[in-house]
Write a protein that holds these residues in place. Structure first.
Motif, PDB file in Angstrom:
ATOM      1  N   THR A 103       0.818  -1.207   0.000  1.00 56.83           N
ATOM      2  CA  THR A 103       0.000   0.000   0.000  1.00 56.83           C
ATOM      3  C   THR A 103       0.857   1.264   0.000  1.00 56.83           C
ATOM      4  O   THR A 103       0.331   2.368   0.041  1.00 56.83           O
TER       5      THR A 103
ATOM      6  N   THR B  67      -1.296   2.358  -5.516  1.00 54.72           N
ATOM      7  CA  THR B  67      -2.716   2.469  -5.869  1.00 54.72           C
ATOM      8  C   THR B  67      -3.335   1.089  -6.040  1.00 54.72           C
ATOM      9  O   THR B  67      -4.439   0.818  -5.552  1.00 54.72           O
TER      10      THR B  67
ATOM     11  N   GLN C 187      -3.386  -0.881  -2.617  1.00 47.80           N
ATOM     12  CA  GLN C 187      -4.474  -0.441  -1.746  1.00 47.80           C
ATOM     13  C   GLN C 187      -5.808  -1.022  -2.208  1.00 47.80           C
ATOM     14  O   GLN C 187      -6.626  -1.466  -1.383  1.00 47.80           O
TER      15      GLN C 187
ATOM     16  N   ASN D   1      -8.162  -3.428  -0.036  1.00 46.88           N
ATOM     17  CA  ASN D   1      -9.561  -3.053   0.181  1.00 46.88           C
ATOM     18  C   ASN D   1     -10.505  -4.206  -0.152  1.00 46.88           C
ATOM     19  O   ASN D   1     -11.426  -4.514   0.606  1.00 46.88           O
TER      20      ASN D   1
ATOM     21  N   ARG E  65     -17.889   1.260  -1.860  1.00 44.23           N
ATOM     22  CA  ARG E  65     -17.897   2.710  -1.643  1.00 44.23           C
ATOM     23  C   ARG E  65     -18.244   3.061  -0.195  1.00 44.23           C
ATOM     24  O   ARG E  65     -17.715   4.024   0.360  1.00 44.23           O
TER      25      ARG E  65
ATOM     26  N   PHE F   4     -14.984   2.092   1.762  1.00 40.89           N
ATOM     27  CA  PHE F   4     -13.773   2.860   1.420  1.00 40.89           C
ATOM     28  C   PHE F   4     -14.150   4.121   0.650  1.00 40.89           C
ATOM     29  O   PHE F   4     -13.898   4.232  -0.550  1.00 40.89           O
ATOM     30  N   PRO F   5     -14.756   5.088   1.322  1.00 42.10           N
ATOM     31  CA  PRO F   5     -15.231   6.280   0.614  1.00 42.10           C
ATOM     32  C   PRO F   5     -14.115   7.096  -0.041  1.00 42.10           C
ATOM     33  O   PRO F   5     -14.368   7.823  -1.002  1.00 42.10           O
ATOM     34  N   ALA F   6     -12.898   6.984   0.449  1.00 39.98           N
ATOM     35  CA  ALA F   6     -11.789   7.731  -0.150  1.00 39.98           C
ATOM     36  C   ALA F   6     -11.287   7.087  -1.430  1.00 39.98           C
ATOM     37  O   ALA F   6     -10.621   7.742  -2.241  1.00 39.98           O
ATOM     38  N   GLN F   7     -11.537   5.790  -1.627  1.00 39.17           N
ATOM     39  CA  GLN F   7     -11.148   5.100  -2.855  1.00 39.17           C
ATOM     40  C   GLN F   7     -12.412   4.539  -3.493  1.00 39.17           C
ATOM     41  O   GLN F   7     -12.757   3.372  -3.317  1.00 39.17           O
ATOM     42  N   ARG F   8     -13.095   5.361  -4.261  1.00 44.11           N
ATOM     43  CA  ARG F   8     -14.457   5.052  -4.654  1.00 44.11           C
ATOM     44  C   ARG F   8     -14.562   4.003  -5.765  1.00 44.11           C
ATOM     45  O   ARG F   8     -15.531   3.255  -5.835  1.00 44.11           O
TER      46      ARG F   8
END
Length: 386
Positions: free
Chosen positions: A13, A19, A22, A26, A272, A275-279
């Motif tokens: 990560t 990218t 991560q 996730n 989503r 992991f709202p920061a990595q949509r």
């Protein structure tokens, strides 16, 4: 009272392909949450997470620690083939099972690995057929300097030559290298029918941006005049490339977020929320998600986390994955998956322009494809583990 299984998660990560690492972590964590919340499983997973930072020696050190110090049997992890090659001898020596959730170049089958990413007949072979029929037979290859690029370029070269075409150049750069202007200039000078890209991480993002800028200065429509095709480009990476250069690229994959099924819509919503920061979801996230769910089903069916028992039951396990039905082939422990080809758009996703009608049996050694393309023998990669 539920039992508990400890599960290793080994993803980078940080580092040059953070990218993707991560996204893979996730996907695995989302599946762990779902298994732990489901009444249908008589156990929960307790994840042990390690970040090798994209460094192969760190992969080996951390994998060995998971297997020996933490006494883990099952580990979901690795993205690059070089990292998988680095840890594989330890899984074979200490009798652990690596669940490898990445598309890869094939030509491997280990009793200590379950491959939940695409085999070459599920990504590069359909891509080669598509490119040669749609665009022409003059190709330019660019890749990161390790086995993923080397082996995929061998396969693509075989296909190009079988179509009476030519490979104008084959260039490699170190993983993470972003000084690509000289290569971009050569591509514009050569004007290939298509560019086959096996760069990963930061190198790939820099290449897409540099090529688009140079093509624009030359008055070219890059996606039309010199399309770039990859077997690894995914949705989170389009954001890394940037809106000015992310559209019009061809990707061969078994999963795109735009798959129109209820199972995929449910997966995307859950991703989503978690992991709202990595949509954006991706093939990498889905493959690690599938790996955890397949492992959970195998553990339940086996009634034990013993590797030999789990391995014996693998071919009886199936999962209704976001991409469609997924199961493990008893012949080689690779996965039946559904090949697709997409074209990236300015909204950070892919339009799907081809999809197989059903999951395809994995052929990691391209044995069946040899009927069409004669292939040179490949040497084994051996090393001693101490």
């Amino acid at each position: 009272m539920k039992g508990m299984h400890r599960l290793g998660l080994l993803f980078s990560t940080t580092g040059p392909y953070a990218t993707i690492g991560q996204a893979m972590l996730n996907g695995a964590l989302l599946a762990v949450d779902e298994v732990n919340a489901a009444d249908s499983f008589p156990f929960t997973f307790e994840p042990s997470i390690a970040d090798p930072g994209g460094a192969n020696p760190a992969y080996a050190r951390l994998a060995k620690s998971m297997l020996i110090d933490e006494e883990l049997t099952h580990v979901v992890g690795c993205y690059t083939s070089s990292s998988r090659k680095e840890v594989l001898p330890y899984f074979e020596k200490y009798d652990g099972l690596l669940w490898y959730p990445s598309h890869y170049e094939g030509f491997e089958s280990s009793e200590n690995v379950v491959y939940t990413g695409a085999a070459p007949n599920q990504h590069i072979v359909p891509l080669a057929d598509f490119l040669l029929k749609r665009y022409g037979n003059k190709a330019y290859f660019i890749g990161s300097n390790y086995i993923w690029a080397w082996e995929n370029n061998k396969i693509m070269r075989d296909a190009v030559l079988a179509a009476h075409g030519s490979v104008l150049a084959e260039r490699y750069v170190p993983v993470g290298d972003t000084d690509l202007e000289a290569i971009v200039k050569q591509i514009l000078d050569y004007r290939p029918h298509f560019i086959f890209n096996t760069l990963i991480g930061d190198s790939a993002y820099a290449f897409f941006r540099a090529l688009r800028r140079a093509a624009k200065r030359a008055g070219l429509d890059q996606p039309r005049d010199m399309p770039v095709a990859s077997c690894s480009l995914s949705e989170p990476e389009l954001a890394e490339i940037g809106s000015e250069a992310a559209d019009g690229h061809i990707s061969s994959s078994v999963y795109f977020e735009s798959i129109d099924t209820e199972a995929n819509a449910s997966f995307a919503r859950a991703y989503r929320r978690r992991f709202p920061a990595q949509r954006a979801t991706s093939a990498d996230a889905e493959a690690s998600y599938n790996a955890v769910h397949l492992l959970a089903r195998a553990l339940k069916a086996a009634g034990s986390d013993d590797m030999a028992t789990v391995r014996a039951i693998l071919s009886q396990v199936e999962f209704d994955a976001p991409q469609g039905p997924v199961r493990i082939d008893s012949d080689n422990r690779h996965s039946y998956l559904t090949p697709r080809i997409g074209v990236s758009n300015a909204q950070g996703g892919f339009y799907i322009i081809f999809a197989a009608s059903q999951p395809i049996k994995p052929d990691p050694y391209l044995i069946w494809d040899d009927v069409r393309h004669e292939r040179a023998p490949r040497s084994a990669n051996l090393r001693v583990v101490k």
